[in-house]
Design an enzyme around this catalytic site. Sequence first.
Site, PDB file in Angstrom:
ATOM      1  N   TRP A 140       0.878  -1.173   0.000  1.00 17.31           N
ATOM      2  CA  TRP A 140       0.000   0.000   0.000  1.00 17.31           C
ATOM      3  C   TRP A 140       0.915   1.222   0.000  1.00 17.31           C
ATOM      4  O   TRP A 140       1.849   1.304   0.786  1.00 17.31           O
ATOM      5  CB  TRP A 140      -0.867  -0.025   1.259  1.00 17.31           C
ATOM      6  CG  TRP A 140      -1.838   1.087   1.392  1.00 17.31           C
ATOM      7  CD1 TRP A 140      -2.730   1.514   0.455  1.00 17.31           C
ATOM      8  CD2 TRP A 140      -2.031   1.914   2.547  1.00 17.31           C
ATOM      9  NE1 TRP A 140      -3.474   2.550   0.958  1.00 17.31           N
ATOM     10  CE2 TRP A 140      -3.054   2.812   2.243  1.00 17.31           C
ATOM     11  CE3 TRP A 140      -1.439   1.973   3.808  1.00 17.31           C
ATOM     12  CZ2 TRP A 140      -3.512   3.769   3.152  1.00 17.31           C
ATOM     13  CZ3 TRP A 140      -1.887   2.913   4.711  1.00 17.31           C
ATOM     14  CH2 TRP A 140      -2.924   3.801   4.378  1.00 17.31           C
ATOM     15  N   ASP A 222      -0.480  -4.695   9.778  1.00 17.37           N
ATOM     16  CA  ASP A 222      -1.477  -3.751   9.282  1.00 17.37           C
ATOM     17  C   ASP A 222      -2.709  -4.584   8.930  1.00 17.37           C
ATOM     18  O   ASP A 222      -2.674  -5.411   8.015  1.00 17.37           O
ATOM     19  CB  ASP A 222      -0.937  -3.031   8.038  1.00 17.37           C
ATOM     20  CG  ASP A 222      -1.917  -1.993   7.528  1.00 17.37           C
ATOM     21  OD1 ASP A 222      -2.982  -1.811   8.151  1.00 17.37           O
ATOM     22  OD2 ASP A 222      -1.624  -1.357   6.494  1.00 17.37           O
ATOM     23  N   LYS A 258     -13.199  -0.467   6.065  1.00 15.55           N
ATOM     24  CA  LYS A 258     -13.742  -1.392   5.055  1.00 15.55           C
ATOM     25  C   LYS A 258     -14.754  -2.347   5.668  1.00 15.55           C
ATOM     26  O   LYS A 258     -15.830  -2.544   5.116  1.00 15.55           O
ATOM     27  CB  LYS A 258     -12.625  -2.218   4.412  1.00 15.55           C
ATOM     28  CG  LYS A 258     -11.324  -1.505   4.242  1.00 15.55           C
ATOM     29  CD  LYS A 258     -11.238  -0.727   2.966  1.00 15.55           C
ATOM     30  CE  LYS A 258     -10.031   0.198   3.046  1.00 15.55           C
ATOM     31  NZ  LYS A 258      -9.618   0.771   1.822  1.00 15.55           N
TER      32      LYS A 258
HETATM   33  C1  LIG Z   1      -3.217  -1.958   3.615  1.00 22.14           C
HETATM   34  C2  LIG Z   1      -3.951  -0.765   4.122  1.00 22.14           C
HETATM   35  N1  LIG Z   1      -3.616  -0.248   5.300  1.00 22.14           N
HETATM   36  C3  LIG Z   1      -4.246   0.816   5.813  1.00 22.14           C
HETATM   37  C4  LIG Z   1      -5.282   1.422   5.126  1.00 22.14           C
HETATM   38  C5  LIG Z   1      -5.896   2.656   5.732  1.00 22.14           C
HETATM   39  O1  LIG Z   1      -7.142   2.546   6.179  1.00 22.14           O
HETATM   40  P1  LIG Z   1      -7.942   3.806   6.716  1.00 22.14           P
HETATM   41  O2  LIG Z   1      -8.721   4.345   5.581  1.00 22.14           O
HETATM   42  O3  LIG Z   1      -8.772   3.251   7.803  1.00 22.14           O
HETATM   43  O4  LIG Z   1      -6.957   4.806   7.217  1.00 22.14           O
HETATM   44  C6  LIG Z   1      -5.670   0.930   3.885  1.00 22.14           C
HETATM   45  C7  LIG Z   1      -6.721   1.594   3.118  1.00 22.14           C
HETATM   46  O5  LIG Z   1      -6.869   1.490   1.939  1.00 22.14           O
HETATM   47  C8  LIG Z   1      -4.991  -0.196   3.373  1.00 22.14           C
HETATM   48  O6  LIG Z   1      -5.316  -0.724   2.188  1.00 22.14           O
END
Ligand SMILES: Cc1ncc(COP(=O)(O)O)c(C=O)c1O
Length: 412
Positions: A140, A222, A258
């Site tokens: 990410w 994560d 999500k």
């Molecule tokens: C791998 C990963 N980590 C963290 C996040 C972040 O999530 P949030 O929108 O809750 O900050 C995402 C969001 O797309 C993600 O895909």
Amino acid sequence: MAASIFAAVPASPPVAVFKLTADFREDSDSRKVNLGVGAYRTDEGQPWVLPVVKKVEQMIANDNSLNHEYLPILGLPEFRANASRIALGDDSPAIKDKRVGSVQSLGGTGALRIGAEFLRRWYNGNNNTATPVYVSTPTWENHNSVFMDAGFKDIRTYHYWDAAKRGLDLQGLLNDLEKAPEFSIFILHACAHNPTGTDPTPEQWKQIAAVMKRRNLFPFFDSAYQGFASGSLEKDAWAVRYFVSEGFELFCAQSFSKNFGLYNERVGNLTVVGKDADNVQRVLSQMEKIVRTTWSNPPSQGARIVATTLASPQLFDEWKGNVKTMADRVLLMRSELRSRLEALGTPGTWNHITEQIGMFSFTGLNPKQVEYMVKEKHIYLMASGRINMCGLTTKNLDYVAKSIHEAVTKIQ
Ligand SMILES: Cc1ncc(COP(=O)(O)O)c(C=O)c1O
């Protein structure tokens, strides 16, 4: 007039995934499809407010005992406890031993950022900006920047994706673990790896954990998709729970964006697992200092929704049903896309589409083929070839499959 004091500020390029959505909105072609966005969509292509969330929002609105006073700096206690409980499991020995702490955060991103800030100040000697931080290739896009902005100077990559076999490069990953300096920090995707949709199997996780333990490497999980990968909260938390059972001290950044569809409420939690209660309390006291100067205290609405849902057995069951509805739709889109590509005789193998899990799939389309999809077909996807399976619907599947077929056969 004097020149602006901001005259020397260079323009920064837009964030790719948000730019893609903006381009999609401006596109007037009726066939357009957005496979870029990182959010769930229904078969009508619409955002989905989970029915359990709607119900709990009503309950909150009708509850006259609630108000808008500040939350404690570390967040809503019942949210923090329940969030960590679903990550670690109801009967987690670490919870029983009171060596688990939690920090409510602004989404999963906030949890990563608070964790990174803490590690930069206190991990492996204080103010340690030289500790290597390893992220998977690919990962990410925000992982790098979050740790860099927290002050880490040595961000490295570890092998993860094997493009030729379209699967996990386990040997490359294990070699990198062996070679990393002791005490390095490793960011691990708890499940539904973004962007590849490829996770280690339990057996592979065991091998990863064994090397990490022997070499004193720090796991920072994560967990942004718990429930989304398999439809089961337990299966999707397997890796985190296994590492805890192996005695690791670790962090786990949780996002409820999500799995609760609460993207814009910014609901996240940083779970901290330590060796004993005293250690964890001291860590939390430092995290409290970091939060105080970052957002001072977190927002309550999303945390209340999640806490109320997780604390009630009946609402919890409803939520699990809602998560399963989303996960099942993704699984259906995977098998429908694969069978269409195979029926069309599209060159290459397409089993990876159903073998990958979570919201995303790494199609294997190269940047030129992606450009063809966007420019000629009005189908928007990331340059890496990542597609969000939720952007597919029973109405656009044929069009997307034919377009992928054309892209692969016409463009090399
Ligand atoms: C791998 C990963 N980590 C963290 C996040 C972040 O999530 P949030 O929108 O809750 O900050 C995402 C969001 O797309 C993600 O895909």
